[in-house]
Design a protein around this motif. Sequence first.
Motif, mmCIF file in Angstrom:
data_model
loop_
_atom_site.group_PDB
_atom_site.id
_atom_site.type_symbol
_atom_site.label_atom_id
_atom_site.label_comp_id
_atom_site.label_asym_id
_atom_site.label_seq_id
_atom_site.Cartn_x
_atom_site.Cartn_y
_atom_site.Cartn_z
ATOM 1 N N ASN A 170 -3.670 7.942 -2.280
ATOM 2 C CA ASN A 170 -3.397 6.666 -1.624
ATOM 3 C C ASN A 170 -4.442 5.608 -1.985
ATOM 4 O O ASN A 170 -4.139 4.416 -1.999
ATOM 5 C CB ASN A 170 -3.309 6.855 -0.116
ATOM 6 C CG ASN A 170 -2.019 7.555 0.301
ATOM 7 O OD1 ASN A 170 -1.055 7.644 -0.472
ATOM 8 N ND2 ASN A 170 -2.003 8.071 1.513
ATOM 9 N N ARG A 210 3.666 10.571 3.900
ATOM 10 C CA ARG A 210 2.768 9.427 3.728
ATOM 11 C C ARG A 210 1.307 9.856 3.630
ATOM 12 O O ARG A 210 0.526 9.286 2.857
ATOM 13 C CB ARG A 210 2.960 8.438 4.863
ATOM 14 C CG ARG A 210 4.262 7.654 4.766
ATOM 15 C CD ARG A 210 4.406 6.660 5.881
ATOM 16 N NE ARG A 210 4.603 7.318 7.165
ATOM 17 C CZ ARG A 210 4.841 6.657 8.288
ATOM 18 N NH1 ARG A 210 4.887 5.349 8.291
ATOM 19 N NH2 ARG A 210 5.014 7.323 9.411
ATOM 20 N N SER A 211 0.947 10.863 4.408
ATOM 21 C CA SER A 211 -0.454 11.324 4.385
ATOM 22 C C SER A 211 -0.736 12.298 3.257
ATOM 23 O O SER A 211 -1.892 12.536 2.911
ATOM 24 C CB SER A 211 -0.790 11.995 5.713
ATOM 25 O OG SER A 211 -0.060 13.208 5.838
ATOM 26 N N ARG A 258 -0.462 12.921 -4.207
ATOM 27 C CA ARG A 258 -0.615 11.470 -4.109
ATOM 28 C C ARG A 258 -2.078 11.126 -3.899
ATOM 29 O O ARG A 258 -2.834 11.901 -3.304
ATOM 30 C CB ARG A 258 0.240 10.893 -2.992
ATOM 31 C CG ARG A 258 -0.138 11.304 -1.586
ATOM 32 C CD ARG A 258 0.931 10.863 -0.592
ATOM 33 N NE ARG A 258 1.076 9.422 -0.546
ATOM 34 C CZ ARG A 258 2.170 8.798 -0.090
ATOM 35 N NH1 ARG A 258 3.195 9.484 0.350
ATOM 36 N NH2 ARG A 258 2.222 7.479 -0.079
ATOM 37 N N THR A 265 0.837 -1.195 0.000
ATOM 38 C CA THR A 265 0.000 0.000 0.000
ATOM 39 C C THR A 265 0.872 1.245 0.000
ATOM 40 O O THR A 265 1.795 1.351 0.810
ATOM 41 C CB THR A 265 -0.918 0.002 1.234
ATOM 42 O OG1 THR A 265 -1.663 -1.215 1.256
ATOM 43 C CG2 THR A 265 -1.849 1.183 1.199
ATOM 44 N N SER A 321 0.428 4.150 1.012
ATOM 45 C CA SER A 321 0.403 4.971 2.220
ATOM 46 C C SER A 321 1.472 4.558 3.228
ATOM 47 O O SER A 321 1.730 5.278 4.184
ATOM 48 C CB SER A 321 -0.979 4.912 2.877
ATOM 49 O OG SER A 321 -1.313 3.572 3.201
ATOM 50 N N THR A 322 2.097 3.413 2.984
ATOM 51 C CA THR A 322 3.185 2.952 3.838
ATOM 52 C C THR A 322 4.445 3.792 3.652
ATOM 53 O O THR A 322 5.289 3.852 4.545
ATOM 54 C CB THR A 322 3.516 1.485 3.494
ATOM 55 O OG1 THR A 322 2.353 0.686 3.651
ATOM 56 C CG2 THR A 322 4.626 0.937 4.368
ATOM 57 N N ASN A 351 -3.137 4.231 -5.121
ATOM 58 C CA ASN A 351 -1.728 3.813 -5.075
ATOM 59 C C ASN A 351 -0.875 4.557 -6.107
ATOM 60 O O ASN A 351 -0.012 3.955 -6.755
ATOM 61 C CB ASN A 351 -1.596 2.308 -5.276
ATOM 62 C CG ASN A 351 -1.537 1.557 -3.958
ATOM 63 O OD1 ASN A 351 -1.880 2.096 -2.910
ATOM 64 N ND2 ASN A 351 -1.097 0.321 -4.001
#
Length: 121
Positions: A74, A53-54, A72, A28, A30-31, A77
């Motif tokens: 998330n 990440r966020s 991004r 994922t 968001s990792t 992806n």
Amino acid sequence: QVQLVESGGGLVQAGGSLRLSCVVSGRTVSTYAMGWFRQAPGKEREFVAGISRSGADTSYGGSVKGRFTISRDNAKNTVNLQMNSLKPEDTAVYYCAADSAGYLRSRPNYWGQGTQVTVSS
């Protein structure tokens, strides 16, 4: 094993725009903290843009600040790089990168294969 695949590169005239995308598979997105780097012929790889990440925090290299925007999604992806007001000196191979450290280091863990961006004068 995470895989990064870039797309969206090409040839554009100076002053034009391109949008690069990076699709992350295997884990994922968001990792990871994510970013874009570039390398022009005969030059070292340089940092272009990074995103947390966020997605709440972004950073940019000095030469692209105000012209490029990293984002991004998330849920999809993906990480994108919107490049406006392109200059011939932006010509380079652009690499998507992912870092599991929680922040984007100068040498992230994972790299895509790169996509060529050429800006003609």
